[in-house]
Design a protein around this motif. Structure first.
Motif: not given
Length: 329
Positions: A102-119
């Protein structure tokens, strides 16, 4: 030497696919089949790296909570959208540094939230292992009321959460997948399944998502790539040149090049080739001939087309058609 992503999910001693009560695992050689493996995600995958596709998914179904572990040995651009009220979270195991969520560099220490109104949109690297979990609406609503609570209207993206709590969730998920491998019969016992659900929900609650910092990026490069993708998707049969695309977007060729390289890791021209080849691959599964599928997507030099197709997918288009097309009546 580190394991490949697929080996990390499927140890050499295990079968290529398997199923027990509450547990499923499979290895995929087709990017579209893997995209469809997670039901309810409405996903599409576009393969960006060449050399054929190889991926794997394991799933643990506990009823109101479902877990998955996905491995990829190809660079893939994922997009999808979950139905309203489902809370879907991602906990990375392997990130090679090139992933963008979603536009940010993926990080092993960040929680990825897939839910959301725009996908969500996710450009994975080729050394990718992600664990995920879904909570049904009734269960997720007890944690974070969607109708009027802090997550109402929330968008997919990275969340900054307590590292200790995130690691606690990661370890519980790993233990459940290990149990699925070593003692799958445990999943047939209702009391044990209920205990597993309670433990997972406790770990999710500890993340305190309602107070997590939302790291959704409104990055100009990401927004530009989104606009370009929408234009190209609507003009696949007669795609614009890169120059025409720049004119439609009102940007310079250098700006567009920079945006694609940063977000997708490839040039606009390479992306256009990938999306058209992917469209042909899908068409080959139902088309009456290779020629029909290729020409419908604007390919006219069949020698170059076959060479590019083989470089991307590891097989000739005729091989895909023979394997996937329905038999003649």
């Amino acid at each position: 030497m580190s394991q490949h992503p697929i080996s990390a999910i499927h140890p050499p001693a295990s079968a290529a696919g398997g199923r027990a009560m509450g547990f499923e695992s499979a290895i995929y050689a087709d990017v579209d089949e893997q995209a469809a493996a997670l039901t309810g995600w409405n996903q599409s995958y576009l393969q960006l790296s060449g050399g054929g596709f190889r991926g794997a998914i394991q799933r643990v179904d506990l009823g109101p909570v479902r877990l998955f572990m996905e491995g990829l040995e190809s660079t893939v651009y994922q997009s999808g959208q979950l139905k309203a009220g489902v809370l879907a979270l991602g906990v990375p195991l392997r990130c090679d540094g090139s992933s963008v969520f979603c536009g940010s560099q993926s990080d092993r220490n960040a929680l990825h939230v897939f839910s959301g109104q725009s996908g969500f949109e996710f450009r994975t690297g080729s050394d990718h292992v992600m664990m995920g979990l879904e909570l049904d609406p009734v269960l997720s609503n007890t944690l974070y009321p969607w109708g009027h609570g802090a997550l109402a209207g929330s968008q997919a993206g990275l969340r900054a959460t307590d590292p200790t709590c995130l690691e606690g969730l990661r370890q519980v998920m790993l233990m459940l997948f290990e149990t699925a491998h070593t003692a799958p019969a445990m999943f047939s016992l209702p009391a044990l399944r209920a205990g597993m659900v309670d433990t997972l929900v406790e770990k999710v609650a500890a993340l305190n998502l309602a107070s997590c910092t939302n790291e959704v990026a409104h990055d100009v490069h990401w927004l530009l790539v989104q606009q370009a993708r929408a234009l190209l998707q609507g003009q696949l049969q007669q795609p614009p040149t890169v120059g025409e695309l720049c004119q439609q977007l009102g940007v310079s060729r250098r700006t567009l090049q920079s945006a694609f390289q940063r977000i997708l890791g490839i040039s606009p021209l390479a992306y256009l080739r990938a999306i058209r080849l992917g469209a042909v691959r899908q068409a080959l599964k139902t088309a009456s001939s290779v020629t029909e599928a290729a020409t419908d997507m604007g390919f006219w030099h069949f020698g170059h087309f076959a060479k590019d197709y083989q470089a991307m997918f590891g097989e000739l288009p005729s091989q895909t058609h023979k394997r996937c097309a329905p038999p003649l009546q």
